[in-house]
Design a protein around this motif. Sequence first.
Motif, PDB file in Angstrom:
ATOM      1  N   GLY A 114       0.826  -1.131   0.020  1.00 25.32           N
ATOM      2  CA  GLY A 114       0.018   0.193   0.122  1.00 25.32           C
ATOM      3  C   GLY A 114       0.606   1.338   0.046  1.00 25.32           C
ATOM      4  O   GLY A 114       1.945   1.359  -0.711  1.00 25.32           O
ATOM      5  N   LEU A 115       0.324   2.047   0.752  1.00 24.17           N
ATOM      6  CA  LEU A 115       1.132   3.644   0.863  1.00 24.17           C
ATOM      7  C   LEU A 115       2.373   3.391   1.503  1.00 24.17           C
ATOM      8  O   LEU A 115       3.139   4.101   1.004  1.00 24.17           O
ATOM      9  CB  LEU A 115       0.186   4.718   1.708  1.00 24.17           C
ATOM     10  N   GLY A 116       2.778   2.537   2.349  1.00 26.43           N
ATOM     11  CA  GLY A 116       4.200   2.507   2.858  1.00 26.43           C
ATOM     12  C   GLY A 116       4.931   1.904   1.521  1.00 26.43           C
ATOM     13  O   GLY A 116       6.129   2.437   1.484  1.00 26.43           O
ATOM     14  N   ARG A 117       4.487   0.956   0.947  1.00 28.69           N
ATOM     15  CA  ARG A 117       5.331   0.566  -0.188  1.00 28.69           C
ATOM     16  C   ARG A 117       5.596   1.529  -1.317  1.00 28.69           C
ATOM     17  O   ARG A 117       6.692   1.661  -1.788  1.00 28.69           O
ATOM     18  CB  ARG A 117       4.695  -0.752  -1.017  1.00 28.69           C
ATOM     19  N   ALA A 118       4.628   2.328  -1.581  1.00 22.47           N
ATOM     20  CA  ALA A 118       4.805   3.304  -2.131  1.00 22.47           C
ATOM     21  C   ALA A 118       5.939   4.460  -2.084  1.00 22.47           C
ATOM     22  O   ALA A 118       6.871   4.931  -2.782  1.00 22.47           O
ATOM     23  CB  ALA A 118       3.499   4.082  -2.886  1.00 22.47           C
ATOM     24  N   ILE A 119       5.745   4.686  -0.700  1.00 24.51           N
ATOM     25  CA  ILE A 119       6.618   5.669  -0.335  1.00 24.51           C
ATOM     26  C   ILE A 119       8.261   5.245  -0.381  1.00 24.51           C
ATOM     27  O   ILE A 119       9.119   5.799  -0.418  1.00 24.51           O
ATOM     28  CB  ILE A 119       6.123   6.296   0.922  1.00 24.51           C
ATOM     29  N   ALA A 120       8.201   4.062   0.296  1.00 24.70           N
ATOM     30  CA  ALA A 120       9.553   3.171   0.240  1.00 24.70           C
ATOM     31  C   ALA A 120      10.305   3.341  -1.032  1.00 24.70           C
ATOM     32  O   ALA A 120      11.413   3.355  -1.247  1.00 24.70           O
ATOM     33  CB  ALA A 120       9.432   1.737   0.739  1.00 24.70           C
ATOM     34  N   ALA A 121       9.423   2.883  -2.123  1.00 29.34           N
ATOM     35  CA  ALA A 121       9.841   2.843  -3.502  1.00 29.34           C
ATOM     36  C   ALA A 121      10.456   4.309  -3.886  1.00 29.34           C
ATOM     37  O   ALA A 121      11.466   4.465  -4.612  1.00 29.34           O
ATOM     38  CB  ALA A 121       8.783   2.408  -4.496  1.00 29.34           C
ATOM     39  N   ALA A 122       9.750   5.373  -3.694  1.00 28.43           N
ATOM     40  CA  ALA A 122      10.075   6.591  -3.977  1.00 28.43           C
ATOM     41  C   ALA A 122      11.440   7.096  -3.198  1.00 28.43           C
ATOM     42  O   ALA A 122      12.260   7.477  -3.684  1.00 28.43           O
ATOM     43  CB  ALA A 122       9.080   7.632  -3.686  1.00 28.43           C
ATOM     44  N   VAL A 123      11.416   6.729  -2.050  1.00 24.73           N
ATOM     45  CA  VAL A 123      12.825   6.756  -1.194  1.00 24.73           C
ATOM     46  C   VAL A 123      14.004   6.033  -1.925  1.00 24.73           C
ATOM     47  O   VAL A 123      15.032   6.690  -2.097  1.00 24.73           O
ATOM     48  CB  VAL A 123      12.583   6.351   0.318  1.00 24.73           C
ATOM     49  N   GLY A 124      13.643   4.768  -2.328  1.00 21.38           N
ATOM     50  CA  GLY A 124      14.827   4.138  -3.240  1.00 21.38           C
ATOM     51  C   GLY A 124      15.132   4.447  -4.030  1.00 21.38           C
ATOM     52  O   GLY A 124      16.382   5.003  -4.474  1.00 21.38           O
ATOM     53  N   ARG A 125      14.213   5.259  -4.869  1.00 21.33           N
ATOM     54  CA  ARG A 125      14.477   6.060  -6.427  1.00 21.33           C
ATOM     55  C   ARG A 125      15.355   7.300  -6.047  1.00 21.33           C
ATOM     56  O   ARG A 125      16.235   7.400  -7.040  1.00 21.33           O
ATOM     57  CB  ARG A 125      13.182   6.530  -6.945  1.00 21.33           C
ATOM     58  N   SER A 126      15.437   7.697  -4.876  1.00 21.31           N
ATOM     59  CA  SER A 126      16.166   8.936  -4.506  1.00 21.31           C
ATOM     60  C   SER A 126      17.789   8.627  -4.462  1.00 21.31           C
ATOM     61  O   SER A 126      18.346   9.452  -4.347  1.00 21.31           O
ATOM     62  CB  SER A 126      15.539   9.588  -3.276  1.00 21.31           C
TER      63      SER A 126
END
Length: 264
Positions: free
Chosen positions: A31-43
């Motif tokens: 869910g939302l936590g996974r999406a945020i983790a992916a964005a952090v990883g992208r950074s």
Amino acid sequence: MMLPADQVDQLPFWERSLADKVVWVTGAGRGLGRAIAAAVGRSGARLAVTARSAEQLATLGAELSDYPGEVRPFTADVSDAAAVREVAERIAEEWGTLDVLVNMAGISPTVVRSENLSDAAWHDVIDVNLSGTFYCCREAGRLMIANGGGSIVNVSSVHGSVGVPRMCAYAASKGGVEMLTKALAVEWADRGVRVNCLAPGYFRTAMTEPYLASSQGAKVRAAIPLGRVGETEELVGAALFLASDASSYVTGTTLLVDGGWTAQ
């Protein structure tokens, strides 16, 4: 694997400002936590992710393998104070510091009339959503204070400030998170630790789908001024704004991301 320079330059400032920082995202399995983790990883951040499901963390790790930065998965239940402490210790052993905590772990409300809410159901929600948030803040705060500062993003809900029938435990837990955020923000400000809260409205996730499909959920959808529920990616920018240097003069606040639901 690093992103090409031209792609890095195209990332929003708040994502680029997380590059090389140590970021811990709880509730990252879905869910939302996974999406945020992916964005952090992208950074390009050095990323610690926790969830109760080792299988979910394994699939997340595979998804993040093409992104820059290091990723370390830790299976843990945030309602277990000892498990949370162990994750913080392992983060410190791995990277020596912690710059950002995004406290996404939480469980959905028990939708039942309050007079029929069981002791067990009450404690399940409070233990994860409120106590778990505190345990993670406490351990992250210790690391951040020792290293001169950091940013904590807790997660509340529109139900932390607006009453809705049959969500007593959930509302109490999220209202508690908002006051916990304010208390820690005031207490830790002079040591460089910012603490803010993100309050999502209704987003389409696996956790919310059953409620949104119900008769009560239909009423909620009809009452959202923007005319729809949020999509997962629409919360990411707000979360990373609070996590990053883009919000360097923001602490103790709750940012509502709800399509206008609480404004009416």
